[in-house]
Design a protein around this motif. Structure first.
Motif, PDB file in Angstrom:
ATOM      1  N   ASP A 726      -9.282  27.639  -1.955  1.00 39.50           N
ATOM      2  CA  ASP A 726      -9.863  28.495  -0.958  1.00 39.50           C
ATOM      3  C   ASP A 726     -10.648  29.553  -1.249  1.00 39.50           C
ATOM      4  N   ARG A 727     -11.633  30.137  -0.435  1.00 36.46           N
ATOM      5  CA  ARG A 727     -12.441  31.169  -0.884  1.00 36.46           C
ATOM      6  C   ARG A 727     -12.317  32.363   0.096  1.00 36.46           C
ATOM      7  N   ASP A 730     -14.555  31.794   3.138  1.00 37.40           N
ATOM      8  CA  ASP A 730     -14.253  30.614   4.200  1.00 37.40           C
ATOM      9  C   ASP A 730     -13.734  31.217   5.262  1.00 37.40           C
TER      10      ASP A 730
END
Length: 751
Positions: A726-727, A730
């Motif tokens: 995940d970023r 996001d």
């Protein structure tokens, strides 16, 4: 708070603001502030609309305009707009300016012509069915299983036009009869194309059933009513006297009107009093303190048609056992409109097979669908003035159940609302329930809970009070609460109010749990000057905003009961008995064991006996199939898995979700799971697509993150978290997942 958490929170608030459309009005602004306090952006209000928009289409008979309320729950606070949308404008014609003096014969001839046209349209819009059986069944309750066959032969638009023509024509005829100078002919009878026409006397007449039209100038009269069937017309206009109405006059594929102009009247029937099935029925009482009593399906109750009870003045008493007082079942519009007086509404309840603490009423602004073959209707109780009392058991006082709208709108007075459960602004299973009170010092009481602004399972529940010092009391899941991705709102705009929760339930007062990786949304907006809060009899402050950990749904806990050695008895009957107690963890042991054994030995054969549209049975099947697969030996599980795999090849895979949940608990061979995953990905239902995210690759999850379906995007984000992919950016694509995003940033997963 870490730098990453702060960045996520700011991104969420910015994204939430970006999703807001026009500048909010005062009420909307107050609700949105309450949501932000709970770390939910205003966009989260659209949770119900988004989830339902990406599932199966609404069922037949569901009101089309419900989608707008799901998308914007605050629109449900505008009861006047809801009334205008639901109630035919022709009803207002009963209270328009009196007609000019006219001739009775001319007015009668015009009315008969218009009735004939309404009758023709009704017969064209509703195919014939066994009307007599339906009418008889309604005297004992609500025969839901008879409804789908009736619905299949109804043209809803054509039926609506017939009902509106009937109401408008009747209003014109009544205005003509009430006009100054109108003279009725001597008492007598005559024939007409519609049936017998009767003119009564000024004395105490006794009128039997069967006439198409009765006009009575006065006297204390008694009327025996019978249901108009097969397109028949039955109209009474009584101009004066203290009258008694008895029998049953539910219009089953018929047209019925009962208009009483003066007098303290008594309406006592087994069913009827403005009740219609595939037809139209009106009851208009202009004056007097009246008593309305019926058992079932009465006092403004409709199924696939229009029913409206309007009382213009007087202190009135309404009593029904169940299914009435502004009630609508599938495709119906059921209205009770009391324009003045200190009134009392009482509803009892049918025995509840689920044993939830009270009887099933479905009354006082209630609407329901037949889950899942048919959506619901619009049920509306409107009281314009007076100090009123509302008493009911379960499912009442602004309740919507399964693609339906139920509204109780009280426009003035000091009112008291008492119920048991599922009441007072409660939406249940993809529906909208509203209670709006305009003014007065009001009392709201639920002896158990689930209400007072509560949304249950992708539904909207709203209670709005706009004036007075009010008192709220309930046990649990109340006063702005939500479960299963519902929306629950309690809006009190003024006064020194008192909020009391008698249990230790942490939900309510604006706090709600998450489900399906998404929030349930609740907001308590109290603008009173000096409101007080009480929990378990002790003073308490409203609970502080909580961030609830967004977790996976808990696995089903199977009862510690073994499969039977051999299946015995009827599988469908046994599964239904199991369904009644399985949610409480104590199903009938013999039935449960036999159900497990049949599912282990022949899952395809057992499941073939379950109609896919019977929700109660399908839901129980989903649970028991999981438990059967877990209880099976390795050899038995192998045979079950092969049988379930073959079922995936059936057209439409009717039990795809049931199979998916079972194989998620005890996976089959890789080839079987790959086939299941392909079927889930091909499904048009977002909830089934989301199940594939449990094993998705990073590229698959990232693609799903862009989905307009929040449920799929949330599952994709959680999968990216599990993969460590995940970023920070996001989360800007998920303006409804603030608590989940914050939890993801916590190493220990706790607040």
């Amino acid at each position: 708070m870490s730098a990453r958490c702060l960045a996520i929170a700011l991104a969420l608030l910015v994204a939430g603001c970006a999703h807001r459309a026009a500048p909010p009005d005062e009420l909307r602004a107050a609700v949105e502030r309450a949501l932000v306090e709970r770390r939910l952006p205003p966009a989260a209000l659209g949770i119900v609309g988004n989830m339902l928009a990406h599932e199966a289409p609404p069922p037949p008979a569901a009101p089309r305009w419900l989608e707008a309320l799901f998308a914007d729950p605050l629109a449900a606070a505008d009861a006047a707009a809801l009334w205008q949308r639901v109630a035919p404008s022709s009803l207002d014609a009963f209270f328009s300016t009196q007609a000019a003096p006219g001739d009775f014969e001319l007015a009668l001839a015009a009315y008969i012509r218009e009735l004939g046209e309404a009758q023709r349209r009704l017969r064209a819009a509703a195919a014939s069915f066994d009307e007599a059986t339906m009418a008889h069944a309604l005297e004992e309750g609500l025969p839901a299983r008879l409804v789908p066959a009736v619905a299949s032969g109804v043209d809803a638009a054509g039926l609506q036009r017939a009902a509106e023509l009937f109401a408008a024509a009747t209003a014109r005829f009544v205005r003509a009869l009430r006009a100054p100078g109108m003279r009725l002919p001597p008492p007598g009878e005559r024939d007409s194309p519609l049936g017998r026409i009767v003119v009564g006397s000024a004395g105490a007449d006794r009128h039997g059933a069967g006439a198409a039209l009765i006009v009575d100038p006065g006297g204390d009269d008694r009327y025996e009513r019978s249901p108009p069937l097969g397109g028949a017309v039955s109209v009474i206009v009584d101009l004066a006297g203290n009258d008694v109405y008895a029998g049953s006059d539910v219009a089953v594929r018929g047209l019925s009107a009962l208009v009483d102009v003066e007098g303290d009247d008594r309406y006592r029937m087994s069913s009827g009093l403005a009740a219609a099935v595939a037809g139209a029925s009106l009851l208009v009482d202009y004056a007097g303190s009246d008593v309305y009593e019926a058992r079932f399906f009465a006092e403004g109750a409709a199924l696939l048609g229009l029913a409206a009870l309007i009382d213009a003045s007087g202190d009135d008493r309404y009593t029904v056992e169940a299914y009435g007082q502004g009630y609508a079942f599938s495709g119906g519009t059921g209205l009770l409109w009391d324009r003045a007086g200190d009134d009392a509404y009482r509803a009892g309840g049918r025995p509840d097979a689920w044993q939830r603490g009270g009887g099933v009423a479905f009354a006082q602004g209630a609407a329901a669908g037949y889950r899942t073959p048919l959506g619901g209707g619009a049920g509306f109780l409107r009281d314009d003035a007076g100090d009123d009392r509302y008493e009911a058991q379960m499912f009442a006082q602004g309740i919507g159940y399964y693609y339906a709208l139920g509204v109780l709108w009280d426009r003035g007075g000091r009112d008291a609302y008492r119920a048991v459960r599922y009441a007072q602004g409660n939406g249940v299973h993809q529906a909208v329930g509203v209670l709006r009170d305009e003014s007065g010092e009001d009392r709201y009481e639920l002896s158990l809970g689930a209400g007072q602004g509560m949304g249950l399972d992708m539904a909207v529940g709203l209670l709005a009070d706009f004036g007075g010092d009010d008192t709220y009391r309930a046990g649990w899941l109340a006063q702005a609460a939500a479960t299963g991705n519902g929306v629950g709102l309690l809006l009190d705009r003024a006064g020194e109010n008192r909020f009391s929760i008698t249990s230790g339930d942490p939900q309510g007062w604006g706090n709600a749990e998450w489900d399906r990786r998404l929030p349930s949304v609740a907001a308590l907006v109290d603008e009173g000057a000096r409101s007080t809060f009480e929990r378990q009899g002790k003073p308490a402050a409203p609970p502080p905003p909580r961030v609830v950990h967004a977790r996976e749904e808990a696995d089903l806990r199977c009862p510690a009961l073994p499969p039977a050695a051999a299946a015995q008895g009827d599988f469908v009957e046994q599964l239904y008995r199991v369904a009644l107690r399985l949610p409480y963890g104590d199903p009938d042991a013999a039935s449960y064991g036999s159900v497990l054994r049949r599912l282990i030995d022949d899952p395809a054969g057992a499941m073939a006996r379950i109609p896919p549209a019977e929700f109660t049975l399908v839901h129980a099947l989903g649970d028991t199939l999981q438990c059967a697969l877990l209880a099976a030996s390795d050899a038995e599980a192998g045979r079950m898995t092969r049988a379930l795999e073959r079922m995936l090849d059936e057209p439409g895979a009717p039990f795809l979700a049931v199979i998916a949940f079972a194989l998620e608990r005890r996976p089959g061979p890789p080839a079987t799971m790959a086939k299941l995953r392909a079927a889930l990905r091909a499904s048009p239902r977002c909830s089934l697509q989301a199940l594939t995210m449990n094993t998705a690759s990073e590229s698959e999850a990232r693609e799903a993150l862009a989905s307009p379906c929040w449920r799929l995007a949330a599952a994709a984000y959680q999968r990216l978290q599990a993969l460590g992919a995940d970023r920070a950016e996001d989360v800007a694509r998920l303006p409804y997942l603030a608590p989940a995003a914050l939890d993801a940033a916590r190493k220990d997963g706790k607040e």
